[in-house]
Enzyme design. Structure first.
Site, mmCIF file in Angstrom:
data_model
loop_
_atom_site.group_PDB
_atom_site.id
_atom_site.type_symbol
_atom_site.label_atom_id
_atom_site.label_comp_id
_atom_site.label_asym_id
_atom_site.label_seq_id
_atom_site.Cartn_x
_atom_site.Cartn_y
_atom_site.Cartn_z
ATOM 1 N NE ARG A 67 -3.877 -0.487 0.362
ATOM 2 C CZ ARG A 67 -4.980 -0.358 -0.262
ATOM 3 N NH1 ARG A 67 -4.899 -1.336 -1.448
ATOM 4 N NH2 ARG A 67 -5.864 0.647 0.070
ATOM 5 C CG HIS A 68 4.590 3.671 0.669
ATOM 6 N ND1 HIS A 68 5.516 4.199 -0.414
ATOM 7 C CD2 HIS A 68 4.477 4.680 1.660
ATOM 8 C CE1 HIS A 68 6.017 5.399 0.119
ATOM 9 N NE2 HIS A 68 5.396 5.508 1.266
ATOM 10 C CG ASP A 69 3.441 5.781 -4.800
ATOM 11 O OD1 ASP A 69 4.028 6.016 -3.568
ATOM 12 O OD2 ASP A 69 2.735 6.556 -5.459
ATOM 13 C CG HIS A 141 -21.738 46.525 -26.145
ATOM 14 N ND1 HIS A 141 -21.917 46.350 -24.833
ATOM 15 C CD2 HIS A 141 -21.073 47.785 -26.356
ATOM 16 C CE1 HIS A 141 -21.161 47.431 -24.010
ATOM 17 N NE2 HIS A 141 -20.860 48.191 -24.982
ATOM 18 C CB SER A 262 -27.099 18.082 -38.989
ATOM 19 O OG SER A 262 -28.306 17.523 -38.190
ATOM 20 C CB SER A 263 -27.821 12.622 -37.526
ATOM 21 O OG SER A 263 -28.752 13.071 -36.330
ATOM 22 C CE LYS A 268 -27.210 23.449 -38.314
ATOM 23 N NZ LYS A 268 -27.513 22.770 -37.175
ATOM 24 C CB VAL A 311 -7.132 13.312 -11.792
ATOM 25 C CG1 VAL A 311 -8.266 13.721 -12.901
ATOM 26 C CG2 VAL A 311 -7.463 12.121 -11.283
#
Length: 431
Positions: A67-69, A141, A262-263, A268, A311
């Site tokens: 349990r320790h890399d 704008h 577009s399907s 499109k 991650v």
């Protein structure tokens, strides 16, 4: 990060194999430093360098038990090295290896990102030069303002990317630090000179004052700078999306042969790459919060940051790298429609030239307040009407013609007036 957005050269830097290679690189550098200072036999270091290896799968098997890399890794390495392995990790703590090796990963990733950034810089330079005189309407704008050129818009993007490059070059120095200072960072069991030499071998600088870990403000800066780059790429993507709208259609993403938008609707042609970039920027930006929260660790160290970084750092680097490639391809192959730009610029009879008329009237002696009222009345009368024509209204207004000749008025509607100083921008950028 999922494979869909992982380019091989960046993805390889965040594999378990590459991570363990950097761990071994750090351990060997420390052994070499220890030997050069007489703490361990030089013969042992040569044996370690000749025999040291690891098996990622075997490391995982050992880790499942211990349990320790790092212990699992060292156990596996010693299975290859044998007796000389007792000199590996001498006086170190796990974070000496983890944080120094992580710096190597971050620097390698940043180097790839900077390479991709150069490609984008060249693409923007080229397109900015190509469209130096492609006149279009500027908007504020979201409303038509005054004439600019598409090249000028791209020049602004280029300037922003160059600022990002400067920040990343500075960032590379900030993250190029290691620590070989032992538990809680006091050098109680390792000579500070070992840290200096080890970092020198690895192309890093010793951290100024680490605890058991390198302080996470550095890593937070890393993520924030990549998020800032991603925000710039998103800005460009959002602009392309807006300019590709059917009612604008001044630029368009390249639509390849056989591509379908577009399907349901065959007509499109959607800005899917720009939209993808927008979504990716959101992901990277979200990690800045986690990176900032990682800064506050307990006392000299805890590992609440570790799971986040497993991650956050791969995802941030991989996505930024992918975004740069996507943006570069998008800019290189962008479809530009000057005729549509000209059409849009002249909508409602050139109402965007109202300021030039206003200033000309003031120069000829009309008060600014009166001039504003006259010009605004004609502009609003033309605005949003199918046959609205500001040019016709203003050239027939007796209050205007009292001050301005036909020649004066035509000069007001010349877009070149608005472009006369844009060379200044190009000179600053060297294009």
């Amino acid at each position: 990060m999922i494979e869909r957005y992982t380019l091989p050269e960046m993805g390889q830097l965040w594999t378990d194999t590459y991570k363990l290679q950097t761990w071994l690189q750090v351990e060997i550098a420390v052994c070499e430093a220890q030997a050069s200072l007489g703490y361990i036999p030089k013969e042992a270091v040569e044996e370690i360098k000749a025999k040291a290896n690891f098996d990622p799968q075997r490391v995982l098997e050992i880790e499942a038990e211990v349990r320790h890399d790092v212990i699992a890794f060292l156990t596996n390495v010693n299975e290859y090295v044998g007796d000389a392995g007792r000199y590996i990790h001498l006086g170190l703590t796990s974070s000496d290896v983890l944080d120094t090796a992580l710096a190597l990963q971050m620097v390698a990733s940043l180097n790839l990102i900077l390479e991709r950034l150069e490609d984008l810089i060249q693409a923007l330079r080229y397109q900015a030069q190509q469209h130096r005189n492609t006149v279009m309407v500027g908007r504020s704008h979201g409303i038509h303002a005054e004439p600019i050129t598409f090249g000028f818009k791209l020049a602004g993007w280029l300037a922003e990317v160059l600022r990002n490059r400067e920040r990343l070059v500075t960032l590379r120095q900030s993250i190029s630090v290691g620590k070989i200072s032992g538990a809680v960072g006091t050098y109680a069991n390792v000579d500070p000179r070992v840290e200096t030499l080890s970092c020198q071998y690895l192309g890093l600088e010793p951290d100024t004052a680490s605890t058991q870990v390198i302080s996470r403000d550095r890593h937070a800066e890393f993520v924030q700078q990549l998020a800032l780059l991603a925000a710039s790429l998103e800005r460009f993507a959002v602009e392309i999306r807006n300019l590709q709208r059917t009612d604008v259609l001044e630029v368009e993403e390249y639509f390849s042969k056989g591509q379908k938008g577009s399907s349901a609707m065959p007509h499109k042609r959607n800005p899917i790459r720009s939209e993808r970039l927008t979504g990716m920027a959101r992901i990277i930006r979200s990690y800045t919060v986690a990176a900032l929260e990682n800064v506050a660790l307990w006392h000299e160290r805890d590992i609440s940051h570790s799971s986040v970084e497993r991650v956050m750092l791969p995802d941030t680097c991989i996505l930024t790298h992918f975004m740069l490639k996507e943006t570069t391809d998008l800019i290189k192959n962008l479809l530009v429609y000057p005729d549509n730009m000209k059409r849009n610029m002249n909508v409602y009879g050139g109402v965007i030239f109202s300021q030039r008329v206003l200033l000309s009237l003031v120069e000829k002696g009309m008060s600014r307040e009166e001039a504003y009222q006259v010009v605004q009345k004609c502009a609003h009368e033309a605005w949003n009407k199918e046959d609205g024509n500001f040019h016709d209204l203003i050239t027939k207004d007796p209050q205007v013609t009292q001050y301005l000749s036909s020649e004066d008025l035509e000069k007001c509607f010349d877009p070149q007036h608005h472009l006369q100083n844009l060379d200044t921008i190009y000179q600053r950028l060297g294009i």
